[in-house]
Motif scaffolding. Structure first.
Motif, mmCIF file in Angstrom:
data_model
loop_
_atom_site.group_PDB
_atom_site.id
_atom_site.type_symbol
_atom_site.label_atom_id
_atom_site.label_comp_id
_atom_site.label_asym_id
_atom_site.label_seq_id
_atom_site.Cartn_x
_atom_site.Cartn_y
_atom_site.Cartn_z
ATOM 1 N N VAL A 326 0.859 -1.188 0.000
ATOM 2 C CA VAL A 326 0.000 0.000 0.000
ATOM 3 C C VAL A 326 0.896 1.239 0.000
ATOM 4 C CG1 VAL A 326 -1.869 1.207 1.171
ATOM 5 C CG2 VAL A 326 -1.674 -1.286 1.374
ATOM 6 N N HIS A 327 0.640 2.165 -0.927
ATOM 7 C CA HIS A 327 1.441 3.387 -1.071
ATOM 8 C C HIS A 327 0.637 4.626 -0.700
ATOM 9 C CE1 HIS A 327 4.729 1.520 -3.538
ATOM 10 N NE2 HIS A 327 3.760 0.645 -3.777
ATOM 11 N N GLY A 328 1.341 5.555 -0.087
ATOM 12 C CA GLY A 328 0.801 6.901 0.063
ATOM 13 C C GLY A 328 1.299 7.750 -1.093
ATOM 14 N N LYS A 331 5.374 7.702 0.146
ATOM 15 C CA LYS A 331 6.085 6.563 0.718
ATOM 16 C C LYS A 331 5.161 5.346 0.822
ATOM 17 C CE LYS A 331 5.021 7.799 5.515
ATOM 18 N NZ LYS A 331 5.584 8.058 6.854
ATOM 19 N N VAL A 332 5.795 4.198 1.061
ATOM 20 C CA VAL A 332 5.046 2.975 1.342
ATOM 21 C C VAL A 332 4.400 3.090 2.718
ATOM 22 C CG1 VAL A 332 5.295 0.503 1.835
ATOM 23 C CG2 VAL A 332 6.436 1.493 -0.155
ATOM 24 N N LEU A 333 3.157 2.608 2.823
ATOM 25 C CA LEU A 333 2.415 2.727 4.077
ATOM 26 C C LEU A 333 2.189 1.397 4.787
ATOM 27 C CD1 LEU A 333 -0.401 5.215 2.964
ATOM 28 C CD2 LEU A 333 1.738 5.764 4.151
ATOM 29 N N ILE A 361 -4.122 4.174 8.509
ATOM 30 C CA ILE A 361 -3.578 4.819 7.311
ATOM 31 C C ILE A 361 -4.615 5.016 6.212
ATOM 32 C CG2 ILE A 361 -1.260 3.929 7.754
ATOM 33 C CD1 ILE A 361 -1.891 1.897 5.418
ATOM 34 N N THR A 362 -5.869 4.726 6.466
ATOM 35 C CA THR A 362 -6.862 4.708 5.388
ATOM 36 C C THR A 362 -6.973 6.038 4.645
ATOM 37 O OG1 THR A 362 -8.568 5.183 7.040
ATOM 38 C CG2 THR A 362 -8.245 2.883 6.437
ATOM 39 N N GLU A 363 -6.790 7.137 5.340
ATOM 40 C CA GLU A 363 -6.963 8.445 4.683
ATOM 41 C C GLU A 363 -5.763 8.850 3.837
ATOM 42 O OE1 GLU A 363 -7.902 11.328 7.627
ATOM 43 O OE2 GLU A 363 -9.823 10.404 8.180
ATOM 44 N N ASP A 364 -4.630 8.126 3.996
ATOM 45 C CA ASP A 364 -3.404 8.514 3.288
ATOM 46 C C ASP A 364 -3.121 7.652 2.064
ATOM 47 O OD1 ASP A 364 -2.890 10.417 5.320
ATOM 48 O OD2 ASP A 364 -2.015 8.846 6.584
ATOM 49 N N ILE A 365 -3.977 6.680 1.755
ATOM 50 C CA ILE A 365 -3.685 5.715 0.687
ATOM 51 C C ILE A 365 -3.853 6.356 -0.689
ATOM 52 C CG2 ILE A 365 -4.420 3.543 -0.366
ATOM 53 C CD1 ILE A 365 -5.253 2.625 2.429
#
Length: 575
Positions: A326-328, A331-333, A361-365
């Protein structure tokens, strides 16, 4: 009673003595769901569960203990053939039974003794000759009549016969020296080349439950497969915590992500050190599962992903799992996997999957990448037990850590975490100590419904469902004191068969069934290996000498496996 309960009750009523995996196939239910419903049926007395030292079988409560013994025998190929031969003509002598069931004398002797021990068959001496007679003939006749499709027409695996007998009989084998046959075939497993974890795809973070988590992506840039061992170290204040993971086999030129949780870390600013990465060379082809990149692959507003996978090969893939990164935006999240348990995917079949990131981290994906199908997902764990190391494994949509036994070595505790908003599963695999273990499972001291079973390699399995967005202390009781005896990765029955074959007590095809089992279980891997009809199996007779050598422990298991692998590669053995 719900429709699902009625369905399961009907399957068990019509197939007395059925095993868990057979119920999964018949019902179409997933492991965790099936475990839940079977536990409820057992609790209410609607079904009866007989947990033996090697298999767990399910019956209607109407089936008596004596009937269950007969049904168990009828579900094993050789014992069934012996009983049917005596149904047809009671009072046969030993040699007549050998001719009737077309098995080696040693095999017939073994299973006949088991039938006598279970009081299904009795021996009578007539004119100094032993003859064998069925006991409780009316009960056997009635069971055959009532359950004929289930007990007589359904194929039964010969592997189950052999596996259940391997520790009951030993054979004296003749030893012949033949050093050059196997020494030239031995190959080294170790290799050194480009296997890396890119720094930009290596992260440490505290998850939604406050557990420090390390994720990364292992890239195998070689033209051969590898098994990586990843050691992660984190500085937390004055302490350094280290965790080691043996990753799944990675095919050539393939990426497969990993994830490790280290709950011991509690500081606000832990420092993740570079990972120590080692690996050995192995044989592993890419599994024939592909992600379908079309409009059905969707990232939803809450950050989770749904999509479809397809089996583009010609073989069924069991227990596949899909991993991804999963990426932001910068960066990788996270590293994620499908939340559903997938029992199998047939050739040409398309199945749906869903992946949920950690809620923190759901809001940063921004996007997902490196979708990686794998068919080996178990996580190895080592816990101290009675002054030694106790090795076990688990497969789950949740995460478990901090494994610890009590002082007596009879109770295992672990911390469990499921940060996903959906129910998932857990399946623990333990080596036997006595073979008589009877487990119980609690989470936060509350009883959990579970299924205890044993697989065809002789390992206990404890399976149960895990609730959504949950955490707690998992406690499994019922372990025997002490440590498991040292066991080979090759079942003893395969070795026993090799000895019998080397002295012409069993046929070539019976010996090759054991060799085929090693490939089926991934104990030996040859790439590519074509599927060959059993009628076309062949092997040269001179291999009997090495089989004899192995059966007498004159060469190691690894030597034998390397020889078999090399001979199949060179098509000297065709299987």
């Amino acid at each position: 009673m719900t429709d699902r309960n009625i369905q399961l009750q009907k399957i068990i009523d019509q197939n007395p003595g059925i095993q868990f995996r057979e119920i999964m196939r018949s019902s179409g239910l997933k492991n965790g769901v099936l475990s839940h419903y079977l536990g409820k049926l057992e609790k209410h007395g609607i079904i009866k569960v007989v947990r033996g030292p090697r298999q767990t079988r399910f019956y209607s409560p109407r089936i008596t203990e004596d009937e269950s013994k007969i049904i168990k025998a009828l579900r094993r190929q050789t014992q069934r053939d012996l009983l049917l031969a005596l149904v047809k003509q009671d009072g046969l002598e030993f040699n007549e039974l050998v001719n009737e069931v077309v098995k080696s004398p040693s095999t017939v002797s073994l299973y006949l003794s088991q039938l006598v021990q279970d009081e299904l068959v009795e021996i009578k001496l007539e004119n100094t000759r032993k003859r064998y007679y069925i006991k409780s003939r009316m009960v056997i006749d009635q069971l055959i009549e009532d359950y004929r499709p289930s007990l007589l027409e359904k194929p039964t695996s010969g592997f189950e016969d052999i596996f259940n007998s391997f520790n009951l009989l030993h054979s004296k084998i003749v030893f012949v020296l033949l050093v050059f046959v196997f020494i030239s075939l031995l190959i080294s497993q170790f290799a050194f080349a480009d296997v890396i974890i890119p720094p930009q795809e290596y992260i440490g973070y505290f998850d939604f439950e406050g557990v420090y988590t390390v994720g990364g992506n292992v890239k195998n840039q070689n033209d051969y497969a590898v098994i990586p061992t990843i050691t992660v170290s984190v500085i937390d204040g004055k302490n350094t915590f280290t965790s080691t993971l043996q990753h799944v086999p990675i095919p050539p030129n393939t990426d497969i992500p990993f994830k490790i949780k280290i709950p011991e870390i509690t500081g606000e600013n832990p420092i993740l050190l570079d990972a120590d990465l080692k690996f050995i060379k192995t044989e592993k082809s890419s599994i024939p599962i592909t992600i379908i990149y079309d409009k059905t692959l969707i990232k939803h507003d809450d950050g989770h992903v749904t999509g479809r996978i397809s089996n583009i090969g010609n073989q069924t893939v069991f227990n596949p799992k899909i991993l991804a990164i999963v990426h932001g935006h910068e960066k990788v999240l996270d590293v994620v996997h499908n939340i559903e348990y997938i029992d199998k995917i047939e050739p040409g079949q398309i199945l749906e999957f869903s992946m949920y990131p950690d809620p923190s981290i759901t809001e940063d994906i921004f996007f997902y990448s490196c979708f990686a199908p794998v068919d080996t997902t178990v996580i190895p764990v080592v816990a101290k037990k009675n002054n030694g190391d106790f090795n076990f494994r688990y497969d789950s949509g949740a995460w478990y850590s901090a494994a610890k036994f009590n002082e007596e070595g009879t109770t295992l505790t672990m911390r469990g975490y499921n940060s996903y908003p959906l129910e998932t599963y857990a399946n623990f695999e333990f080596p036997q100590i006595s073979g008589k273990e009877k487990f119980n499972v609690t989470v936060n001291d509350k009883p959990v419904k579970f299924i205890q079973s044993i697989d065809d390699m002789g390992f206990w399995h404890v399976a149960f469902t895990v609730g959504p967005t949950s955490q707690g202390i998992l406690k499994i009781t019922g372990f025997e004191k002490g440590l498991p005896p040292e066991t080979s990765k090759i079942p003893q029955w395969v070795k026993t068969n090799a000895g019998w074959w080397s002295t012409n007590q069993i046929s070539d095809s019976e010996f090759l069934e054991g060799v085929d089992f090693l490939f089926e279980k991934g104990i030996v891997v040859v790439t590519p290996k074509e599927i060959t009809s059993q009628s076309n199996w062949k092997l040269p007779s001179w291999i009997k000498i090495t089989a004899s050598w192995w059966s007498e422990d004159k060469i190691s298991d690894d030597d034998f496996l390397n020889m078999i692998e090399n001979l199949v590669k060179r098509k000297i053995i065709i299987i």
